[in-house]
Design a protein around this motif. Sequence first.
Motif, PDB file in Angstrom:
ATOM      1  N   SER A   1       0.841  -1.196   0.000  1.00  0.00           N
ATOM      2  CA  SER A   1       0.000   0.000   0.000  1.00  0.00           C
ATOM      3  C   SER A   1       0.875   1.245   0.000  1.00  0.00           C
TER       4      SER A   1
ATOM      5  N   HIS B   1      -5.058  -8.335  -7.040  1.00  0.00           N
ATOM      6  CA  HIS B   1      -5.378  -8.459  -5.624  1.00  0.00           C
ATOM      7  C   HIS B   1      -5.534  -9.907  -5.208  1.00  0.00           C
TER       8      HIS B   1
ATOM      9  N   SER C   1      -2.079   2.572  -7.829  1.00  0.00           N
ATOM     10  CA  SER C   1      -3.264   3.243  -8.370  1.00  0.00           C
ATOM     11  C   SER C   1      -2.887   4.493  -9.153  1.00  0.00           C
TER      12      SER C   1
ATOM     13  N   GLU D   1      -7.980  -3.153  -9.277  1.00  0.00           N
ATOM     14  CA  GLU D   1      -8.679  -4.023  -8.333  1.00  0.00           C
ATOM     15  C   GLU D   1     -10.150  -4.129  -8.707  1.00  0.00           C
TER      16      GLU D   1
ATOM     17  N   ARG E   1      -2.602  -7.414  -1.485  1.00  0.00           N
ATOM     18  CA  ARG E   1      -3.061  -6.024  -1.315  1.00  0.00           C
ATOM     19  C   ARG E   1      -1.921  -5.055  -1.523  1.00  0.00           C
TER      20      ARG E   1
END
Length: 574
Positions: A369, A526, A374, A495, A574
Amino acid sequence: MSDRAGLLRPHLPGFATVVVLQVIGAVAGLAPLIAVVELGRALLVPGPVDHGRVWFAVVAGALGLFVRLLFTTASSGVGHLLDDRIQLAFRRELATRLGRVPIGWFSQRRTGELAKVVGEDVGAVHPFIAHSPGELVAAFVVPLVSLAYLVTIDWRLTLITLVPVVLAVAAVPLLLRPVRLREQEEFDAAMGRIADSVVEFVQGIAVVKAFGGAGRAHGRFVTAVDDFVRTFYRWVTGLAPVAAAMQLALSPPFVLLVVLVGGAALITGGGLAPADLLPFLLLGLGLTAPVAALGHGFDDLQAARRAVGRIRAVLDVPPLPEPAHPVTPEGHRVELRDVRFGYDEGHEVLRGVDLVLEPGTVTAVVGPSGSGKSTLVRLLPRFFDPTHGSVSIGGADLRSMGGGQLHRLVSFVFQDVRLLRASVADNIALAVPRAGHDDVVRAARLAQIHDRILELPHGYDTVLGDDITLSGGEAQRISLARALLADTPVLVLDEATAFADPRTEHAVRRALATLGGDRTILVIAHRLETVADADTVVVLADGVIAERGRPAELLARDGRFAAFWRSHAGGDVR
Protein backbone atom coordinates in the motif's frame (compact mmCIF):
# COMPACT_ATOMS: atom_id res chain seq x y z
CA MET A 1 -13.82 42.08 -9.82
CA SER A 2 -13.43 42.43 -13.57
CA ASP A 3 -12.98 38.65 -13.93
CA ARG A 4 -16.12 38.10 -11.92
CA ALA A 5 -18.04 40.61 -13.99
CA GLY A 6 -16.90 38.71 -17.06
CA LEU A 7 -19.15 35.83 -16.03
CA LEU A 8 -22.17 38.13 -16.27
CA ARG A 9 -21.09 40.19 -19.29
CA PRO A 10 -23.06 38.10 -21.86
CA HIS A 11 -26.23 38.88 -19.91
CA LEU A 12 -25.83 42.67 -19.70
CA PRO A 13 -28.74 43.38 -22.11
CA GLY A 14 -31.03 41.42 -19.81
CA PHE A 15 -29.80 43.39 -16.79
CA ALA A 16 -30.41 46.66 -18.66
CA THR A 17 -33.99 45.60 -19.44
CA VAL A 18 -34.64 44.75 -15.78
CA VAL A 19 -33.23 48.11 -14.64
CA VAL A 20 -35.19 50.20 -17.16
CA LEU A 21 -38.49 48.47 -16.34
CA GLN A 22 -37.88 48.79 -12.60
CA VAL A 23 -36.97 52.48 -12.83
CA ILE A 24 -40.10 53.31 -14.85
CA GLY A 25 -42.24 51.38 -12.37
CA ALA A 26 -40.57 53.01 -9.35
CA VAL A 27 -40.93 56.54 -10.69
CA ALA A 28 -44.56 55.86 -11.67
CA GLY A 29 -45.11 54.66 -8.10
CA LEU A 30 -44.54 58.22 -6.91
CA ALA A 31 -47.59 59.41 -8.88
CA PRO A 32 -50.20 58.23 -6.31
CA LEU A 33 -48.27 59.93 -3.49
CA ILE A 34 -47.90 63.16 -5.42
CA ALA A 35 -51.59 62.93 -6.39
CA VAL A 36 -52.58 62.71 -2.71
CA VAL A 37 -50.33 65.68 -1.98
CA GLU A 38 -51.87 67.77 -4.77
CA LEU A 39 -55.37 66.79 -3.67
CA GLY A 40 -54.60 67.93 -0.14
CA ARG A 41 -53.13 71.21 -1.31
CA ALA A 42 -56.08 71.83 -3.67
CA LEU A 43 -58.67 71.08 -1.00
CA LEU A 44 -56.93 72.93 1.85
CA VAL A 45 -56.36 76.17 -0.04
CA PRO A 46 -58.90 78.85 1.02
CA GLY A 47 -61.49 79.69 -1.62
CA PRO A 48 -63.33 77.70 -4.31
CA VAL A 49 -62.08 74.19 -5.10
CA ASP A 50 -60.40 73.77 -8.49
CA HIS A 51 -62.31 70.70 -9.72
CA GLY A 52 -60.11 70.32 -12.80
CA ARG A 53 -57.03 70.15 -10.63
CA VAL A 54 -58.69 67.62 -8.34
CA TRP A 55 -59.74 65.28 -11.18
CA PHE A 56 -56.36 65.57 -12.85
CA ALA A 57 -54.66 64.49 -9.61
CA VAL A 58 -57.04 61.52 -9.25
CA VAL A 59 -56.55 60.32 -12.83
CA ALA A 60 -52.79 60.85 -12.70
CA GLY A 61 -52.55 58.90 -9.43
CA ALA A 62 -54.59 55.98 -10.76
CA LEU A 63 -52.64 55.91 -14.02
CA GLY A 64 -49.33 56.00 -12.12
CA LEU A 65 -50.44 53.08 -9.95
CA PHE A 66 -51.37 51.05 -13.04
CA VAL A 67 -48.03 51.81 -14.73
CA ARG A 68 -46.16 50.87 -11.55
CA LEU A 69 -47.91 47.49 -11.31
CA LEU A 70 -47.37 46.80 -15.02
CA PHE A 71 -43.68 47.68 -15.17
CA THR A 72 -42.61 46.24 -11.80
CA THR A 73 -44.34 42.96 -12.69
CA ALA A 74 -42.57 42.94 -16.05
CA SER A 75 -39.25 43.74 -14.35
CA SER A 76 -39.73 40.91 -11.86
CA GLY A 77 -40.65 38.44 -14.60
CA VAL A 78 -37.71 39.36 -16.82
CA GLY A 79 -35.38 39.30 -13.79
CA HIS A 80 -36.41 35.79 -12.77
CA LEU A 81 -36.12 34.50 -16.33
CA LEU A 82 -32.67 36.07 -16.52
CA ASP A 83 -31.78 34.47 -13.19
CA ASP A 84 -32.83 31.03 -14.49
CA ARG A 85 -30.68 31.44 -17.61
CA ILE A 86 -27.64 32.64 -15.66
CA GLN A 87 -27.86 29.89 -13.03
CA LEU A 88 -28.25 27.29 -15.79
CA ALA A 89 -25.25 28.77 -17.62
CA PHE A 90 -23.18 28.76 -14.41
CA ARG A 91 -24.00 25.13 -13.63
CA ARG A 92 -23.35 24.02 -17.20
CA GLU A 93 -20.03 25.85 -17.24
CA LEU A 94 -19.09 24.38 -13.85
CA ALA A 95 -20.04 20.88 -15.02
CA THR A 96 -18.01 21.33 -18.20
CA ARG A 97 -14.96 22.62 -16.34
CA LEU A 98 -15.15 19.97 -13.60
CA GLY A 99 -15.32 17.34 -16.33
CA ARG A 100 -12.03 18.60 -17.78
CA VAL A 101 -9.90 19.31 -14.71
CA PRO A 102 -7.37 16.71 -13.54
CA ILE A 103 -8.79 14.15 -11.13
CA GLY A 104 -5.93 15.01 -8.78
CA TRP A 105 -7.54 18.42 -8.25
CA PHE A 106 -10.59 16.76 -6.64
CA SER A 107 -8.42 14.90 -4.15
CA GLN A 108 -7.28 18.26 -2.80
CA ARG A 109 -10.83 19.63 -2.35
CA ARG A 110 -13.42 18.77 0.28
CA THR A 111 -16.66 17.38 -1.12
CA GLY A 112 -18.83 19.69 0.99
CA GLU A 113 -17.03 22.82 -0.15
CA LEU A 114 -17.29 21.85 -3.82
CA ALA A 115 -20.98 20.95 -3.40
CA LYS A 116 -21.51 24.38 -1.84
CA VAL A 117 -20.05 26.09 -4.91
CA VAL A 118 -22.18 24.14 -7.40
CA GLY A 119 -25.33 24.31 -5.27
CA GLU A 120 -25.51 27.12 -2.72
CA ASP A 121 -23.15 29.61 -4.35
CA VAL A 122 -24.91 29.41 -7.72
CA GLY A 123 -28.24 29.84 -5.91
CA ALA A 124 -26.83 32.79 -3.94
CA VAL A 125 -26.74 34.95 -7.08
CA HIS A 126 -30.57 34.84 -7.32
CA PRO A 127 -31.32 37.98 -5.25
CA PHE A 128 -28.56 39.90 -7.02
CA ILE A 129 -29.82 38.97 -10.50
CA ALA A 130 -33.58 38.91 -10.03
CA HIS A 131 -34.03 41.76 -7.53
CA SER A 132 -30.97 43.86 -6.71
CA PRO A 133 -30.25 45.58 -10.08
CA GLY A 134 -33.65 47.25 -10.35
CA GLU A 135 -33.98 47.90 -6.64
CA LEU A 136 -30.52 49.45 -6.33
CA VAL A 137 -31.09 51.79 -9.28
CA ALA A 138 -34.58 52.65 -8.04
CA ALA A 139 -33.07 53.45 -4.64
CA PHE A 140 -31.19 56.30 -6.31
CA VAL A 141 -33.74 57.40 -8.91
CA VAL A 142 -36.81 57.59 -6.63
CA PRO A 143 -35.18 59.86 -4.03
CA LEU A 144 -33.83 62.13 -6.78
CA VAL A 145 -37.29 62.53 -8.38
CA SER A 146 -38.86 63.08 -4.96
CA LEU A 147 -36.25 65.67 -4.07
CA ALA A 148 -36.78 67.49 -7.36
CA TYR A 149 -40.49 67.76 -6.56
CA LEU A 150 -39.98 68.77 -2.91
CA VAL A 151 -37.45 71.46 -3.83
CA THR A 152 -40.14 73.19 -5.90
CA ILE A 153 -42.22 73.50 -2.72
CA ASP A 154 -39.60 74.49 -0.11
CA TRP A 155 -35.87 73.90 -0.34
CA ARG A 156 -35.27 74.42 3.38
CA LEU A 157 -37.65 71.71 4.52
CA THR A 158 -36.25 69.50 1.75
CA LEU A 159 -32.83 69.69 3.37
CA ILE A 160 -34.34 68.92 6.76
CA THR A 161 -36.12 65.88 5.30
CA LEU A 162 -32.78 64.58 4.05
CA VAL A 163 -31.30 64.42 7.57
CA PRO A 164 -32.36 60.75 8.22
CA VAL A 165 -31.01 59.70 4.82
CA VAL A 166 -27.69 61.44 5.42
CA LEU A 167 -27.34 59.77 8.84
CA ALA A 168 -28.05 56.32 7.34
CA VAL A 169 -25.68 56.78 4.40
CA ALA A 170 -22.94 58.00 6.74
CA ALA A 171 -23.03 54.60 8.44
CA VAL A 172 -22.44 52.66 5.20
CA PRO A 173 -18.59 52.98 5.27
CA LEU A 174 -18.66 51.19 8.63
CA LEU A 175 -20.08 48.15 6.82
CA LEU A 176 -17.23 48.23 4.30
CA ARG A 177 -14.38 48.12 6.80
CA PRO A 178 -11.86 45.32 6.07
CA VAL A 179 -12.66 43.64 9.37
CA ARG A 180 -16.37 43.38 8.40
CA LEU A 181 -15.55 41.91 4.99
CA ARG A 182 -13.12 39.45 6.58
CA GLU A 183 -15.81 38.34 9.04
CA GLN A 184 -18.21 37.71 6.15
CA GLU A 185 -15.61 35.54 4.41
CA GLU A 186 -14.99 33.64 7.67
CA PHE A 187 -18.75 33.10 7.95
CA ASP A 188 -18.86 31.57 4.45
CA ALA A 189 -15.85 29.37 5.22
CA ALA A 190 -17.48 28.14 8.45
CA MET A 191 -20.62 27.23 6.50
CA GLY A 192 -18.48 25.23 4.07
CA ARG A 193 -16.84 23.33 6.96
CA ILE A 194 -20.24 22.36 8.35
CA ALA A 195 -21.37 21.09 4.94
CA ASP A 196 -18.15 19.11 4.55
CA SER A 197 -18.39 17.54 8.03
CA VAL A 198 -21.97 16.44 7.28
CA VAL A 199 -20.94 14.86 3.96
CA GLU A 200 -17.95 13.14 5.60
CA PHE A 201 -20.09 11.79 8.44
CA VAL A 202 -22.86 10.49 6.16
CA GLN A 203 -20.49 8.90 3.64
CA GLY A 204 -18.54 7.11 6.37
CA ILE A 205 -21.41 6.28 8.71
CA ALA A 206 -21.17 2.52 8.14
CA VAL A 207 -17.45 2.37 8.93
CA VAL A 208 -17.83 4.79 11.84
CA LYS A 209 -20.57 2.72 13.49
CA ALA A 210 -18.81 -0.58 12.79
CA PHE A 211 -15.66 0.52 14.60
CA GLY A 212 -17.35 2.47 17.35
CA GLY A 213 -16.15 5.86 16.20
CA ALA A 214 -19.55 7.58 16.17
CA GLY A 215 -18.57 9.79 19.08
CA ARG A 216 -15.41 11.05 17.36
CA ALA A 217 -17.18 11.59 14.02
CA HIS A 218 -20.02 13.40 15.76
CA GLY A 219 -17.46 15.39 17.70
CA ARG A 220 -15.95 16.72 14.43
CA PHE A 221 -19.41 17.88 13.37
CA VAL A 222 -20.04 19.52 16.75
CA THR A 223 -16.65 21.24 16.52
CA ALA A 224 -17.57 22.62 13.07
CA VAL A 225 -20.93 23.84 14.42
CA ASP A 226 -19.31 25.48 17.45
CA ASP A 227 -16.80 27.18 15.17
CA PHE A 228 -19.68 28.43 13.01
CA VAL A 229 -21.55 29.75 16.07
CA ARG A 230 -18.49 31.68 17.26
CA THR A 231 -17.90 33.09 13.77
CA PHE A 232 -21.56 34.02 13.35
CA TYR A 233 -21.68 35.68 16.79
CA ARG A 234 -18.56 37.70 16.02
CA TRP A 235 -19.99 38.75 12.63
CA VAL A 236 -23.41 39.72 14.01
CA THR A 237 -21.89 41.52 17.01
CA GLY A 238 -19.88 43.72 14.68
CA LEU A 239 -22.80 44.46 12.36
CA ALA A 240 -25.61 44.84 14.90
CA PRO A 241 -24.83 48.37 16.22
CA VAL A 242 -24.38 49.81 12.72
CA ALA A 243 -27.45 48.05 11.32
CA ALA A 244 -29.58 49.15 14.30
CA ALA A 245 -28.45 52.76 13.88
CA MET A 246 -29.32 52.72 10.17
CA GLN A 247 -32.73 51.16 10.80
CA LEU A 248 -33.49 53.75 13.48
CA ALA A 249 -32.49 56.64 11.22
CA LEU A 250 -34.72 55.36 8.39
CA SER A 251 -37.65 54.29 10.56
CA PRO A 252 -41.00 56.07 9.88
CA PRO A 253 -41.31 57.49 13.46
CA PHE A 254 -37.89 59.13 13.28
CA VAL A 255 -38.52 60.51 9.78
CA LEU A 256 -41.92 61.91 10.80
CA LEU A 257 -40.37 63.44 13.93
CA VAL A 258 -37.65 65.22 11.93
CA VAL A 259 -40.12 66.50 9.30
CA LEU A 260 -42.69 67.64 11.92
CA VAL A 261 -40.10 69.45 14.02
CA GLY A 262 -38.59 71.20 10.99
CA GLY A 263 -42.00 71.91 9.44
CA ALA A 264 -43.40 73.27 12.70
CA ALA A 265 -40.44 75.63 13.03
CA LEU A 266 -40.95 76.97 9.49
CA ILE A 267 -44.74 77.28 9.84
CA THR A 268 -44.55 79.16 13.17
CA GLY A 269 -41.95 81.44 11.64
CA GLY A 270 -44.27 82.22 8.72
CA GLY A 271 -41.96 80.67 6.14
CA LEU A 272 -44.20 77.75 5.13
CA ALA A 273 -47.91 77.35 4.46
CA PRO A 274 -49.47 74.58 6.62
CA ALA A 275 -50.80 72.75 3.52
CA ASP A 276 -47.24 72.55 2.15
CA LEU A 277 -46.18 70.32 5.07
CA LEU A 278 -48.26 67.43 3.64
CA PRO A 279 -45.93 66.49 0.72
CA PHE A 280 -42.95 66.27 3.06
CA LEU A 281 -44.81 63.96 5.44
CA LEU A 282 -45.79 61.61 2.61
CA LEU A 283 -42.75 61.76 0.35
CA GLY A 284 -40.36 61.89 3.30
CA LEU A 285 -41.32 58.31 4.14
CA GLY A 286 -41.08 57.36 0.46
CA LEU A 287 -37.66 58.98 0.38
CA THR A 288 -36.22 56.66 3.03
CA ALA A 289 -37.89 53.40 1.94
CA PRO A 290 -35.68 52.90 -1.14
CA VAL A 291 -32.60 53.68 0.93
CA ALA A 292 -33.66 51.03 3.46
CA ALA A 293 -34.07 48.59 0.55
CA LEU A 294 -30.59 49.65 -0.55
CA GLY A 295 -29.23 48.15 2.67
CA HIS A 296 -30.76 44.78 1.92
CA GLY A 297 -29.62 45.04 -1.71
CA PHE A 298 -26.11 45.80 -0.48
CA ASP A 299 -26.13 42.61 1.62
CA ASP A 300 -27.28 40.60 -1.41
CA LEU A 301 -24.60 42.26 -3.53
CA GLN A 302 -21.86 41.33 -1.06
CA ALA A 303 -23.13 37.74 -0.78
CA ALA A 304 -23.31 37.44 -4.57
CA ARG A 305 -19.82 38.96 -4.94
CA ARG A 306 -18.34 36.32 -2.64
CA ALA A 307 -20.34 33.52 -4.31
CA VAL A 308 -19.30 34.56 -7.81
CA GLY A 309 -15.71 34.78 -6.58
CA ARG A 310 -15.82 31.14 -5.46
CA ILE A 311 -17.49 30.10 -8.73
CA ARG A 312 -14.81 31.99 -10.65
CA ALA A 313 -12.10 30.21 -8.63
CA VAL A 314 -13.44 26.82 -9.77
CA LEU A 315 -13.80 27.97 -13.37
CA ASP A 316 -10.21 29.25 -13.29
CA VAL A 317 -8.81 25.80 -12.48
CA PRO A 318 -6.65 24.90 -15.50
CA PRO A 319 -8.11 21.94 -17.42
CA LEU A 320 -5.99 19.18 -18.85
CA PRO A 321 -4.64 20.85 -21.99
CA GLU A 322 -6.00 19.70 -25.36
CA PRO A 323 -3.63 19.71 -28.37
CA ALA A 324 -4.32 22.13 -31.20
CA HIS A 325 -3.46 19.42 -33.73
CA PRO A 326 -4.15 15.95 -32.27
CA VAL A 327 -1.80 13.15 -33.22
CA THR A 328 -3.20 9.79 -34.33
CA PRO A 329 -1.46 6.83 -32.66
CA GLU A 330 -0.21 3.89 -34.67
CA GLY A 331 -1.28 0.79 -32.76
CA HIS A 332 -1.78 0.57 -29.01
CA ARG A 333 1.63 -0.28 -27.57
CA VAL A 334 1.82 1.54 -24.20
CA GLU A 335 5.09 3.11 -23.07
CA LEU A 336 5.96 4.99 -19.89
CA ARG A 337 9.32 6.75 -20.12
CA ASP A 338 11.02 8.15 -16.98
CA VAL A 339 7.60 8.99 -15.51
CA ARG A 340 7.58 11.07 -12.37
CA PHE A 341 4.46 12.33 -10.61
CA GLY A 342 3.45 13.83 -7.27
CA TYR A 343 0.16 15.13 -5.93
CA ASP A 344 2.01 17.74 -3.88
CA GLU A 345 5.20 19.61 -4.59
CA GLY A 346 8.18 18.07 -2.90
CA HIS A 347 6.70 14.57 -2.64
CA GLU A 348 6.85 12.26 -5.65
CA VAL A 349 4.58 9.21 -5.73
CA LEU A 350 6.21 7.86 -8.91
CA ARG A 351 9.95 8.31 -9.32
CA GLY A 352 11.32 7.51 -12.76
CA VAL A 353 9.09 4.66 -13.94
CA ASP A 354 9.94 3.00 -17.28
CA LEU A 355 7.44 0.44 -18.50
CA VAL A 356 6.31 -1.08 -21.81
CA LEU A 357 2.95 -2.83 -22.24
CA GLU A 358 2.84 -4.87 -25.42
CA PRO A 359 -0.44 -5.49 -27.32
CA GLY A 360 -2.03 -8.82 -26.49
CA THR A 361 -0.45 -9.03 -23.04
CA VAL A 362 -1.67 -8.76 -19.45
CA THR A 363 0.57 -6.82 -17.05
CA ALA A 364 -0.13 -7.18 -13.33
CA VAL A 365 1.07 -4.49 -10.93
CA VAL A 366 1.64 -5.52 -7.31
CA GLY A 367 3.21 -3.82 -4.36
CA PRO A 368 2.55 -2.67 -0.82
CA SER A 369 0.00 0.00 0.00
CA GLY A 370 1.29 3.45 -0.93
CA SER A 371 3.76 2.16 -3.49
CA GLY A 372 2.03 4.09 -6.31
CA LYS A 373 0.02 1.32 -8.00
CA SER A 374 -3.26 3.24 -8.37
CA THR A 375 -1.43 6.41 -9.40
CA LEU A 376 0.42 4.48 -12.11
CA VAL A 377 -2.70 2.98 -13.71
CA ARG A 378 -4.54 6.32 -13.54
CA LEU A 379 -1.96 7.88 -15.84
CA LEU A 380 -3.17 5.77 -18.78
CA PRO A 381 -6.69 7.26 -18.98
CA ARG A 382 -4.94 10.61 -18.36
CA PHE A 383 -6.50 11.41 -15.03
CA PHE A 384 -3.31 13.39 -14.51
CA ASP A 385 -0.31 14.34 -16.59
CA PRO A 386 3.13 13.26 -15.35
CA THR A 387 5.26 16.05 -13.95
CA HIS A 388 8.21 14.59 -15.86
CA GLY A 389 8.58 12.02 -18.62
CA SER A 390 5.86 10.77 -20.93
CA VAL A 391 3.06 8.24 -21.30
CA SER A 392 2.36 7.21 -24.90
CA ILE A 393 0.06 4.86 -26.80
CA GLY A 394 0.99 3.76 -30.30
CA GLY A 395 3.95 6.15 -30.26
CA ALA A 396 1.78 9.20 -29.52
CA ASP A 397 2.16 11.07 -26.22
CA LEU A 398 -1.21 11.18 -24.43
CA ARG A 399 -0.84 14.96 -24.22
CA SER A 400 -0.78 15.15 -28.02
CA MET A 401 -4.03 13.19 -28.38
CA GLY A 402 -7.57 14.58 -28.23
CA GLY A 403 -9.73 13.59 -25.26
CA GLY A 404 -12.33 11.85 -27.43
CA GLN A 405 -9.62 9.90 -29.24
CA LEU A 406 -8.08 8.78 -25.95
CA HIS A 407 -11.44 7.61 -24.63
CA ARG A 408 -11.82 5.41 -27.70
CA LEU A 409 -8.47 3.80 -26.91
CA VAL A 410 -8.58 3.36 -23.12
CA SER A 411 -11.35 2.11 -20.83
CA PHE A 412 -10.98 1.50 -17.12
CA VAL A 413 -12.59 -0.09 -14.08
CA PHE A 414 -11.63 1.07 -10.62
CA GLN A 415 -12.32 -0.31 -7.18
CA ASP A 416 -14.25 2.77 -6.13
CA VAL A 417 -17.21 2.50 -8.53
CA ARG A 418 -19.71 5.28 -9.17
CA LEU A 419 -22.94 4.38 -10.96
CA LEU A 420 -25.45 6.88 -12.32
CA ARG A 421 -29.02 7.18 -11.13
CA ALA A 422 -30.21 5.66 -14.39
CA SER A 423 -31.23 2.28 -15.75
CA VAL A 424 -28.83 -0.66 -15.67
CA ALA A 425 -28.72 -0.64 -19.48
CA ASP A 426 -27.87 3.09 -19.56
CA ASN A 427 -25.10 2.58 -17.00
CA ILE A 428 -23.54 -0.19 -19.05
CA ALA A 429 -23.91 1.77 -22.31
CA LEU A 430 -22.51 4.99 -20.82
CA ALA A 431 -19.47 4.98 -23.13
CA VAL A 432 -21.48 3.73 -26.13
CA PRO A 433 -24.90 5.43 -25.88
CA ARG A 434 -26.09 3.98 -29.19
CA ALA A 435 -25.24 0.39 -28.33
CA GLY A 436 -27.96 -2.14 -29.06
CA HIS A 437 -29.62 -4.23 -26.37
CA ASP A 438 -27.89 -7.40 -27.55
CA ASP A 439 -24.48 -5.73 -27.20
CA VAL A 440 -25.35 -4.59 -23.66
CA VAL A 441 -26.44 -8.12 -22.71
CA ARG A 442 -23.26 -9.62 -24.20
CA ALA A 443 -21.08 -7.29 -22.12
CA ALA A 444 -23.11 -8.10 -19.00
CA ARG A 445 -22.66 -11.83 -19.63
CA LEU A 446 -18.89 -11.41 -19.99
CA ALA A 447 -18.82 -9.45 -16.73
CA GLN A 448 -20.80 -12.23 -15.00
CA ILE A 449 -23.64 -9.86 -14.02
CA HIS A 450 -26.35 -10.83 -16.55
CA ASP A 451 -28.14 -13.35 -14.29
CA ARG A 452 -28.24 -10.87 -11.40
CA ILE A 453 -29.69 -8.17 -13.66
CA LEU A 454 -32.52 -10.48 -14.69
CA GLU A 455 -33.41 -10.85 -10.99
CA LEU A 456 -33.89 -7.09 -10.61
CA PRO A 457 -37.48 -5.69 -10.54
CA HIS A 458 -37.36 -4.44 -14.14
CA GLY A 459 -34.32 -6.26 -15.50
CA TYR A 460 -32.10 -4.03 -17.60
CA ASP A 461 -34.63 -1.16 -17.20
CA THR A 462 -34.23 -1.12 -13.41
CA VAL A 463 -33.20 2.35 -12.23
CA LEU A 464 -30.23 2.14 -9.89
CA GLY A 465 -30.68 4.14 -6.72
CA ASP A 466 -34.47 4.22 -7.05
CA ASP A 467 -35.61 0.66 -7.71
CA ILE A 468 -32.59 -1.13 -6.27
CA THR A 469 -29.16 -0.60 -4.71
CA LEU A 470 -26.42 -2.98 -5.82
CA SER A 471 -23.68 -4.45 -3.66
CA GLY A 472 -20.06 -3.37 -4.12
CA GLY A 473 -19.21 -6.47 -6.15
CA GLU A 474 -22.29 -6.10 -8.36
CA ALA A 475 -21.51 -2.44 -8.98
CA GLN A 476 -17.96 -3.38 -9.98
CA ARG A 477 -19.24 -5.92 -12.49
CA ILE A 478 -21.62 -3.32 -13.98
CA SER A 479 -18.59 -1.05 -14.36
CA LEU A 480 -16.63 -3.90 -15.91
CA ALA A 481 -19.47 -4.57 -18.39
CA ARG A 482 -19.35 -0.88 -19.29
CA ALA A 483 -15.62 -1.14 -20.06
CA LEU A 484 -16.07 -4.36 -22.04
CA LEU A 485 -18.86 -2.81 -24.13
CA ALA A 486 -16.55 0.11 -24.96
CA ASP A 487 -14.25 -2.52 -26.52
CA THR A 488 -11.15 -0.33 -26.37
CA PRO A 489 -7.74 -1.79 -27.25
CA VAL A 490 -6.35 -0.76 -23.83
CA LEU A 491 -8.10 -1.87 -20.64
CA VAL A 492 -7.09 -0.67 -17.17
CA LEU A 493 -8.33 -2.59 -14.13
CA ASP A 494 -7.65 -1.18 -10.64
CA GLU A 495 -8.68 -4.02 -8.33
CA ALA A 496 -11.75 -4.33 -10.54
CA THR A 497 -12.97 -7.55 -8.91
CA ALA A 498 -11.93 -6.76 -5.34
CA PHE A 499 -15.45 -7.34 -4.00
CA ALA A 500 -16.19 -10.44 -6.12
CA ASP A 501 -16.20 -13.96 -4.72
CA PRO A 502 -13.49 -16.33 -6.03
CA ARG A 503 -15.88 -18.15 -8.40
CA THR A 504 -17.09 -14.91 -9.96
CA GLU A 505 -13.56 -13.55 -10.28
CA HIS A 506 -12.43 -16.77 -11.96
CA ALA A 507 -15.28 -16.44 -14.50
CA VAL A 508 -14.39 -12.80 -15.13
CA ARG A 509 -10.71 -13.66 -15.64
CA ARG A 510 -11.68 -16.42 -18.04
CA ALA A 511 -13.87 -13.96 -19.98
CA LEU A 512 -11.05 -11.43 -20.15
CA ALA A 513 -8.67 -14.10 -21.41
CA THR A 514 -11.19 -15.13 -24.07
CA LEU A 515 -11.63 -11.64 -25.49
CA GLY A 516 -8.06 -10.57 -24.87
CA GLY A 517 -6.79 -11.01 -28.42
CA ASP A 518 -4.68 -8.01 -29.28
CA ARG A 519 -5.88 -6.06 -26.24
CA THR A 520 -3.40 -4.44 -23.85
CA ILE A 521 -4.46 -5.03 -20.26
CA LEU A 522 -2.96 -3.40 -17.18
CA VAL A 523 -4.33 -4.66 -13.88
CA ILE A 524 -3.65 -4.06 -10.21
CA ALA A 525 -3.70 -7.62 -8.90
CA HIS A 526 -5.38 -8.46 -5.62
CA ARG A 527 -5.42 -12.25 -5.83
CA LEU A 528 -2.56 -14.60 -6.57
CA GLU A 529 -4.56 -16.29 -9.34
CA THR A 530 -4.63 -13.02 -11.25
CA VAL A 531 -0.88 -12.60 -10.80
CA ALA A 532 -0.23 -16.16 -11.98
CA ASP A 533 -2.24 -15.60 -15.20
CA ALA A 534 -0.37 -12.39 -16.09
CA ASP A 535 2.23 -12.28 -18.84
CA THR A 536 4.33 -9.77 -16.93
CA VAL A 537 4.39 -8.81 -13.25
CA VAL A 538 5.64 -5.41 -12.16
CA VAL A 539 6.55 -4.95 -8.49
CA LEU A 540 6.32 -1.35 -7.32
CA ALA A 541 8.08 -0.18 -4.18
CA ASP A 542 8.20 3.41 -3.04
CA GLY A 543 7.32 4.75 -6.48
CA VAL A 544 9.92 2.80 -8.47
CA ILE A 545 9.87 -0.57 -10.25
CA ALA A 546 11.71 -2.96 -7.98
CA GLU A 547 11.22 -6.05 -10.14
CA ARG A 548 9.59 -7.08 -13.39
CA GLY A 549 9.24 -10.30 -15.37
CA ARG A 550 7.12 -13.39 -15.75
CA PRO A 551 5.67 -14.76 -12.48
CA ALA A 552 7.73 -17.96 -12.59
CA GLU A 553 10.94 -16.02 -13.28
CA LEU A 554 10.34 -13.65 -10.38
CA LEU A 555 9.59 -16.52 -8.02
CA ALA A 556 12.84 -18.18 -9.06
CA ARG A 557 14.80 -15.03 -8.22
CA ASP A 558 13.54 -15.25 -4.64
CA GLY A 559 13.40 -11.46 -4.35
CA ARG A 560 10.67 -9.01 -3.44
CA PHE A 561 8.01 -10.75 -5.52
CA ALA A 562 8.81 -14.16 -4.04
CA ALA A 563 8.54 -12.74 -0.52
CA PHE A 564 5.36 -10.98 -1.52
CA TRP A 565 3.93 -14.24 -2.90
CA ARG A 566 4.79 -16.24 0.20
CA SER A 567 3.32 -13.64 2.55
CA HIS A 568 0.01 -13.65 0.65
CA ALA A 569 -0.23 -17.28 -0.40
CA GLY A 570 -3.78 -18.45 0.18
CA GLY A 571 -5.07 -14.87 0.64
CA ASP A 572 -5.45 -11.57 -1.07
CA VAL A 573 -2.62 -9.58 -2.54
CA ARG A 574 -3.06 -6.02 -1.32
